[in-house]
Design an enzyme around this catalytic site. Structure first.
Site, PDB file in Angstrom:
ATOM      1  N   ARG A  38       1.192  -2.655   3.425  1.00  0.00           N
ATOM      2  CA  ARG A  38      -0.310  -2.421   3.942  1.00  0.00           C
ATOM      3  C   ARG A  38      -0.902  -1.027   3.215  1.00  0.00           C
ATOM      4  O   ARG A  38      -1.436  -0.360   3.863  1.00  0.00           O
ATOM      5  CB  ARG A  38       0.059  -2.014   5.605  1.00  0.00           C
ATOM      6  CG  ARG A  38       0.757  -3.211   6.308  1.00  0.00           C
ATOM      7  CD  ARG A  38       0.717  -3.122   7.732  1.00  0.00           C
ATOM      8  NE  ARG A  38      -0.496  -2.964   8.666  1.00  0.00           N
ATOM      9  CZ  ARG A  38      -1.245  -4.124   8.908  1.00  0.00           C
ATOM     10  NH1 ARG A  38      -0.623  -5.363   8.610  1.00  0.00           N
ATOM     11  NH2 ARG A  38      -2.195  -4.244   9.666  1.00  0.00           N
ATOM     12  N   LEU A  98       0.810 -11.602   1.767  1.00  0.00           N
ATOM     13  CA  LEU A  98      -0.286 -10.845   2.381  1.00  0.00           C
ATOM     14  C   LEU A  98      -0.044 -10.907   3.832  1.00  0.00           C
ATOM     15  O   LEU A  98       0.614 -11.836   4.347  1.00  0.00           O
ATOM     16  CB  LEU A  98      -1.847 -11.711   2.073  1.00  0.00           C
ATOM     17  CG  LEU A  98      -2.479 -11.600   0.924  1.00  0.00           C
ATOM     18  CD1 LEU A  98      -3.563 -12.683   0.937  1.00  0.00           C
ATOM     19  CD2 LEU A  98      -2.980 -10.187   0.852  1.00  0.00           C
ATOM     20  N   ASP A  99      -0.441  -9.789   4.341  1.00  0.00           N
ATOM     21  CA  ASP A  99       0.058  -9.863   5.734  1.00  0.00           C
ATOM     22  C   ASP A  99      -0.754 -10.779   6.627  1.00  0.00           C
ATOM     23  O   ASP A  99      -1.864 -11.146   5.926  1.00  0.00           O
ATOM     24  CB  ASP A  99      -0.430  -8.171   6.396  1.00  0.00           C
ATOM     25  CG  ASP A  99       0.151  -7.222   5.810  1.00  0.00           C
ATOM     26  OD1 ASP A  99       1.452  -7.396   5.652  1.00  0.00           O
ATOM     27  OD2 ASP A  99      -0.248  -5.994   5.480  1.00  0.00           O
ATOM     28  N   THR A 100      -0.471 -10.904   7.625  1.00  0.00           N
ATOM     29  CA  THR A 100      -0.959 -12.171   8.600  1.00  0.00           C
ATOM     30  C   THR A 100      -2.585 -11.846   9.062  1.00  0.00           C
ATOM     31  O   THR A 100      -3.266 -12.609   8.859  1.00  0.00           O
ATOM     32  CB  THR A 100      -0.117 -12.130  10.024  1.00  0.00           C
ATOM     33  OG1 THR A 100       1.223 -12.469   9.634  1.00  0.00           O
ATOM     34  CG2 THR A 100      -0.720 -13.281  10.799  1.00  0.00           C
ATOM     35  N   SER A 145      -4.465 -10.195   7.068  1.00  0.00           N
ATOM     36  CA  SER A 145      -5.300 -10.142   5.705  1.00  0.00           C
ATOM     37  C   SER A 145      -5.649 -11.546   5.266  1.00  0.00           C
ATOM     38  O   SER A 145      -4.867 -12.437   5.538  1.00  0.00           O
ATOM     39  CB  SER A 145      -4.455  -9.239   4.853  1.00  0.00           C
ATOM     40  OG  SER A 145      -4.209  -8.154   5.119  1.00  0.00           O
TER      41      SER A 145
END
Length: 180
Positions: free
Chosen positions: A141, A41-43, A45
């Site tokens: 993303r 997961l992106d930072t 999110s």
């Protein structure tokens, strides 16, 4: 028997155990040896991150050919109408190609939702809406790019479930271990 951890990743945490000196990492939350993230997961999110000690299971979770559904709760700027929702349902053209169709519905703000630190930015004259969006692919993303392409930029992104696993009993920054 395989072990899987369901981790509710807070905002700002990076999905690796090694430290980068700038952000909290999985090592700050999970002191379990020999488990590795199945995906990321992106930072910026939040939500469900699966970790496992089983390489084959890790591959099955992350390999796009298995097309495990991933459901996100998405807070967007504006209130998407049926036209925008139908666009997401058909698939959206992104710079790296057309997305697969998504399952999407408008929803109320999730009950019992935790506060985010830092809080989501709000604009006084622009309402926000919530979507439950399910995809079966995992481009970089992707959900953020899809909602932006439909005219509704993402403000907050929480992955609620992957396949049959969900955040249902997992508080932010906590994890639950399952033997499967």
């Amino acid at each position: 028997m395989s072990r899987i951890l369901l981790f509710n990743k807070p905002y700002g945490v990076i999905c690796q155990f090694s430290r980068d000196g700038m952000h909290p990492t999985l090592a700050d939350y999970i002191a379990v040896p020999d488990v590795y993230p199945a995906g990321r997961l992106d930072t910026d999110s939040e939500g469900l991150l699966l970790l496992t000690d089983d390489g084959k299971l890790q591959h099955r979770i992350t390999d796009p050919k298995h097309k495990l559904p991933k459901t996100y709760w998405v807070q967007v700027e504006g209130i998407p109408g049926e036209v925008a929702l139908e666009r997401l349902r058909r698939g959206v053209q992104l710079n790296d190609g057309m997305t697969l169709p998504a399952e999407v519905r408008a929803m109320a703000e999730p009950a019992g939702l935790w506060q985010r630190d830092p809080p989501v930015r709000f604009r006084k004259n622009v309402p926000t809406g919530w979507l439950a969006l399910t995809i079966r692919e995992g481009r970089n993303r992707q959900v953020r790019r899809m909602t932006a392409a439909a005219g509704f930029p993402t403000l907050r992104l929480i992955r609620y479930s992957i396949g049959d696993w969900s955040l249902e009993r997992v508080a932010p920054g906590k994890w639950l271990s399952l033997d499967i």
